[in-house]
Design a protein around this motif. Sequence first.
Motif, PDB file in Angstrom:
ATOM      1  N   ILE B  75     -36.877  56.008 -39.785  1.00 26.86           N
ATOM      2  CA  ILE B  75     -37.061  54.708 -40.438  1.00 26.86           C
ATOM      3  C   ILE B  75     -36.370  54.706 -41.793  1.00 26.86           C
ATOM      4  O   ILE B  75     -35.652  53.766 -42.153  1.00 26.86           O
ATOM      5  CB  ILE B  75     -38.562  54.384 -40.601  1.00 26.86           C
ATOM      6  CG1 ILE B  75     -39.197  54.138 -39.227  1.00 26.86           C
ATOM      7  CG2 ILE B  75     -38.759  53.169 -41.501  1.00 26.86           C
ATOM      8  CD1 ILE B  75     -40.697  54.031 -39.262  1.00 26.86           C
ATOM      9  N   GLN B  76     -36.570  55.786 -42.539  1.00 24.32           N
ATOM     10  CA  GLN B  76     -35.960  55.906 -43.878  1.00 24.32           C
ATOM     11  C   GLN B  76     -34.439  55.779 -43.773  1.00 24.32           C
ATOM     12  O   GLN B  76     -33.799  55.060 -44.540  1.00 24.32           O
ATOM     13  CB  GLN B  76     -36.335  57.267 -44.469  1.00 24.32           C
ATOM     14  CG  GLN B  76     -35.827  57.515 -45.885  1.00 24.32           C
ATOM     15  CD  GLN B  76     -36.784  56.984 -46.935  1.00 24.32           C
ATOM     16  OE1 GLN B  76     -37.993  57.100 -46.805  1.00 24.32           O
ATOM     17  NE2 GLN B  76     -36.244  56.392 -47.967  1.00 24.32           N
ATOM     18  N   LYS B  77     -33.866  56.483 -42.806  1.00 21.13           N
ATOM     19  CA  LYS B  77     -32.403  56.473 -42.658  1.00 21.13           C
ATOM     20  C   LYS B  77     -31.891  55.083 -42.270  1.00 21.13           C
ATOM     21  O   LYS B  77     -30.921  54.586 -42.833  1.00 21.13           O
ATOM     22  CB  LYS B  77     -31.984  57.504 -41.600  1.00 21.13           C
ATOM     23  CG  LYS B  77     -30.465  57.607 -41.467  1.00 21.13           C
ATOM     24  CD  LYS B  77     -30.029  58.691 -40.535  1.00 21.13           C
ATOM     25  CE  LYS B  77     -28.525  58.909 -40.519  1.00 21.13           C
ATOM     26  NZ  LYS B  77     -27.696  57.742 -40.746  1.00 21.13           N
ATOM     27  N   ILE B  78     -32.571  54.450 -41.338  1.00 21.42           N
ATOM     28  CA  ILE B  78     -32.107  53.135 -40.875  1.00 21.42           C
ATOM     29  C   ILE B  78     -32.195  52.111 -42.004  1.00 21.42           C
ATOM     30  O   ILE B  78     -31.266  51.324 -42.230  1.00 21.42           O
ATOM     31  CB  ILE B  78     -32.910  52.679 -39.646  1.00 21.42           C
ATOM     32  CG1 ILE B  78     -32.527  53.538 -38.437  1.00 21.42           C
ATOM     33  CG2 ILE B  78     -32.684  51.203 -39.345  1.00 21.42           C
ATOM     34  CD1 ILE B  78     -33.456  53.380 -37.258  1.00 21.42           C
ATOM     35  N   ILE B  79     -33.310  52.107 -42.712  1.00 24.05           N
ATOM     36  CA  ILE B  79     -33.472  51.131 -43.798  1.00 24.05           C
ATOM     37  C   ILE B  79     -32.483  51.416 -44.918  1.00 24.05           C
ATOM     38  O   ILE B  79     -31.866  50.496 -45.475  1.00 24.05           O
ATOM     39  CB  ILE B  79     -34.929  51.148 -44.336  1.00 24.05           C
ATOM     40  CG1 ILE B  79     -35.929  50.799 -43.223  1.00 24.05           C
ATOM     41  CG2 ILE B  79     -35.070  50.208 -45.521  1.00 24.05           C
ATOM     42  CD1 ILE B  79     -35.784  49.398 -42.671  1.00 24.05           C
ATOM     43  N   ASN B  80     -32.291  52.680 -45.245  1.00 24.05           N
ATOM     44  CA  ASN B  80     -31.320  53.038 -46.289  1.00 24.05           C
ATOM     45  C   ASN B  80     -29.897  52.697 -45.864  1.00 24.05           C
ATOM     46  O   ASN B  80     -29.086  52.242 -46.680  1.00 24.05           O
ATOM     47  CB  ASN B  80     -31.405  54.521 -46.638  1.00 24.05           C
ATOM     48  CG  ASN B  80     -32.652  54.853 -47.429  1.00 24.05           C
ATOM     49  OD1 ASN B  80     -33.308  53.970 -47.959  1.00 24.05           O
ATOM     50  ND2 ASN B  80     -33.004  56.114 -47.493  1.00 24.05           N
ATOM     51  N   ASP B  81     -29.568  52.938 -44.588  1.00 30.15           N
ATOM     52  CA  ASP B  81     -28.235  52.610 -44.093  1.00 30.15           C
ATOM     53  C   ASP B  81     -27.966  51.110 -44.172  1.00 30.15           C
ATOM     54  O   ASP B  81     -26.824  50.677 -44.301  1.00 30.15           O
ATOM     55  CB  ASP B  81     -28.044  53.083 -42.650  1.00 30.15           C
ATOM     56  CG  ASP B  81     -27.753  54.577 -42.566  1.00 30.15           C
ATOM     57  OD1 ASP B  81     -27.800  55.127 -41.447  1.00 30.15           O
ATOM     58  OD2 ASP B  81     -27.493  55.191 -43.624  1.00 30.15           O
ATOM     59  N   ALA B  82     -29.040  50.343 -44.050  1.00 30.00           N
ATOM     60  CA  ALA B  82     -28.887  48.886 -44.171  1.00 30.00           C
ATOM     61  C   ALA B  82     -28.777  48.483 -45.640  1.00 30.00           C
ATOM     62  O   ALA B  82     -28.463  47.334 -45.939  1.00 30.00           O
ATOM     63  CB  ALA B  82     -30.065  48.172 -43.518  1.00 30.00           C
ATOM     64  N   GLY B  83     -29.043  49.405 -46.560  1.00 31.49           N
ATOM     65  CA  GLY B  83     -28.915  49.127 -47.988  1.00 31.49           C
ATOM     66  C   GLY B  83     -30.204  48.741 -48.686  1.00 31.49           C
ATOM     67  O   GLY B  83     -30.164  48.175 -49.782  1.00 31.49           O
ATOM     68  N   TYR B  84     -31.331  49.060 -48.083  1.00 31.75           N
ATOM     69  CA  TYR B  84     -32.620  48.654 -48.648  1.00 31.75           C
ATOM     70  C   TYR B  84     -33.501  49.857 -48.933  1.00 31.75           C
ATOM     71  O   TYR B  84     -33.189  50.971 -48.523  1.00 31.75           O
ATOM     72  CB  TYR B  84     -33.335  47.691 -47.688  1.00 31.75           C
ATOM     73  CG  TYR B  84     -32.534  46.432 -47.500  1.00 31.75           C
ATOM     74  CD1 TYR B  84     -31.580  46.343 -46.496  1.00 31.75           C
ATOM     75  CD2 TYR B  84     -32.693  45.347 -48.359  1.00 31.75           C
ATOM     76  CE1 TYR B  84     -30.804  45.204 -46.348  1.00 31.75           C
ATOM     77  CE2 TYR B  84     -31.925  44.213 -48.207  1.00 31.75           C
ATOM     78  CZ  TYR B  84     -30.980  44.148 -47.199  1.00 31.75           C
ATOM     79  OH  TYR B  84     -30.205  43.018 -47.062  1.00 31.75           O
ATOM     80  N   GLY B  85     -34.607  49.593 -49.614  1.00 32.62           N
ATOM     81  CA  GLY B  85     -35.531  50.665 -49.934  1.00 32.62           C
ATOM     82  C   GLY B  85     -36.854  50.493 -49.204  1.00 32.62           C
ATOM     83  O   GLY B  85     -37.167  49.403 -48.731  1.00 32.62           O
ATOM     84  N   ILE B  86     -37.593  51.574 -49.106  1.00 32.08           N
ATOM     85  CA  ILE B  86     -38.894  51.526 -48.431  1.00 32.08           C
ATOM     86  C   ILE B  86     -40.007  51.658 -49.461  1.00 32.08           C
ATOM     87  O   ILE B  86     -39.981  52.565 -50.294  1.00 32.08           O
ATOM     88  CB  ILE B  86     -39.009  52.654 -47.393  1.00 32.08           C
ATOM     89  CG1 ILE B  86     -38.063  52.362 -46.234  1.00 32.08           C
ATOM     90  CG2 ILE B  86     -40.441  52.794 -46.885  1.00 32.08           C
ATOM     91  CD1 ILE B  86     -38.114  53.381 -45.132  1.00 32.08           C
ATOM     92  N   VAL B  87     -40.962  50.755 -49.377  1.00 38.22           N
ATOM     93  CA  VAL B  87     -42.129  50.825 -50.248  1.00 38.22           C
ATOM     94  C   VAL B  87     -43.245  51.601 -49.545  1.00 38.22           C
ATOM     95  O   VAL B  87     -43.885  52.461 -50.140  1.00 38.22           O
ATOM     96  CB  VAL B  87     -42.606  49.407 -50.636  1.00 38.22           C
ATOM     97  CG1 VAL B  87     -43.875  49.477 -51.474  1.00 38.22           C
ATOM     98  CG2 VAL B  87     -41.512  48.659 -51.384  1.00 38.22           C
ATOM     99  N   SER B  88     -43.455  51.281 -48.271  1.00 41.22           N
ATOM    100  CA  SER B  88     -44.498  51.994 -47.525  1.00 41.22           C
ATOM    101  C   SER B  88     -44.274  51.857 -46.032  1.00 41.22           C
ATOM    102  O   SER B  88     -43.573  50.943 -45.575  1.00 41.22           O
ATOM    103  CB  SER B  88     -45.889  51.460 -47.881  1.00 41.22           C
ATOM    104  OG  SER B  88     -46.018  50.119 -47.460  1.00 41.22           O
ATOM    105  N   ILE B  89     -44.843  52.777 -45.291  1.00 38.43           N
ATOM    106  CA  ILE B  89     -44.835  52.728 -43.823  1.00 38.43           C
ATOM    107  C   ILE B  89     -46.277  52.879 -43.355  1.00 38.43           C
ATOM    108  O   ILE B  89     -46.961  53.840 -43.726  1.00 38.43           O
ATOM    109  CB  ILE B  89     -43.976  53.860 -43.224  1.00 38.43           C
ATOM    110  CG1 ILE B  89     -42.521  53.753 -43.702  1.00 38.43           C
ATOM    111  CG2 ILE B  89     -44.036  53.826 -41.696  1.00 38.43           C
ATOM    112  CD1 ILE B  89     -41.661  54.934 -43.314  1.00 38.43           C
ATOM    113  N   THR B  90     -46.721  51.941 -42.555  1.00 40.31           N
ATOM    114  CA  THR B  90     -48.095  51.984 -42.030  1.00 40.31           C
ATOM    115  C   THR B  90     -48.031  51.967 -40.512  1.00 40.31           C
ATOM    116  O   THR B  90     -47.292  51.169 -39.931  1.00 40.31           O
ATOM    117  CB  THR B  90     -48.899  50.760 -42.510  1.00 40.31           C
ATOM    118  OG1 THR B  90     -48.783  50.642 -43.917  1.00 40.31           O
ATOM    119  CG2 THR B  90     -50.363  50.882 -42.114  1.00 40.31           C
ATOM    120  N   ARG B  91     -48.783  52.835 -39.898  1.00 42.83           N
ATOM    121  CA  ARG B  91     -48.788  52.912 -38.431  1.00 42.83           C
ATOM    122  C   ARG B  91     -50.170  52.592 -37.884  1.00 42.83           C
ATOM    123  O   ARG B  91     -51.181  52.954 -38.484  1.00 42.83           O
ATOM    124  CB  ARG B  91     -48.395  54.314 -37.965  1.00 42.83           C
ATOM    125  CG  ARG B  91     -46.976  54.679 -38.312  1.00 42.83           C
ATOM    126  CD  ARG B  91     -46.686  56.130 -38.017  1.00 42.83           C
ATOM    127  NE  ARG B  91     -45.327  56.472 -38.404  1.00 42.83           N
ATOM    128  CZ  ARG B  91     -44.267  56.378 -37.593  1.00 42.83           C
ATOM    129  NH1 ARG B  91     -44.428  55.959 -36.362  1.00 42.83           N
ATOM    130  NH2 ARG B  91     -43.059  56.707 -38.022  1.00 42.83           N
TER     131      ARG B  91
END
Lengths: 206, 94
Positions: B75-91
């Motif tokens: 998830i981190q890689k895909i979001i970063n590759d799109a040029g964005y940052g991650i605040v949180s991941i909830t499952r």
Amino acid sequence: MKKLFYYLLFVLSINNHAWSHPVSSKGLYGIMPSYMDQRSELELNFSFENNKAFGVSFVSIDDGESYKEFILPRFNYRILRINEIDSQFNIYLSAGLGGNNESVAGLGSFQVDYETRRIYTLALAERIESEADNDFTWFRYRIGVAPYLSNFEGFHTWIIAQVDYMPELKDEITFTPMLRFFYLNYLLETGVSTRGEFSINGIFHF
Amino acid sequence: MKKILFLMALFFNNTMACAEDIKITVSGMVCSFCAQGIKKNLSTIYGVEKVEPDLNSKIVYVKLNKNGQLSDQQIQKIINDAGYGIVSITRGDK
């Protein structure tokens, strides 16, 4: 072959430009045509990293005496992006080297933009320099507002005020109110300047 | 007895393999045109059934099918590759 090439360039240059998306997402292609009075451009690019893209710009400039056309392979680099929860800020640099049948030409460009879901602003400075002294400078500033908010797969509209200055072509500032529409991967802008000059831009990602 | 145990294991394995919902809070996602890369790249992952970015909440909702797996690193890689940052991941399982 030469005729076909210039025909293709002419067709593409009817609707041409490159300014707002020098780099998109890693793995995406961009097609950015635009047309404005005295200057039209088509940029095709590929973002091979999330902050880097290779592309080519086909630029056509009418300096009042003749058409100058340039083919400029280019490298676009996003040197800074700041993502906040409600905003994004970007700085881009671009450099290109190509030319036309008269001479070699180089392109340098600097762009800064900031946006939220409601407000958008952009500043651009670009310079094309050629051995044949066909040098062109372009300054642009934009500020826009979204009259309504739409979600991810909705239809979006923006109202934009745009100011252009191209000293070698026109020693005066051009003001153009624009309307921007986009839906999914397709963006279209159009406007008419206070001098009655029509302009249209598009950005397509895939 | 062995057959019964085997059938029970098979039954429970099928009932316990549930689709997973993931909520990714993303920073910088202010423009749907610019964020199309997020949906496109997440959708290509095997096991991802649905991707729904929401600009209002800044959350990208991802639904996996019962066999799908998507790690935080992916998830981190895909979001970063799109040029964005991650605040949180909830499952959460549905």
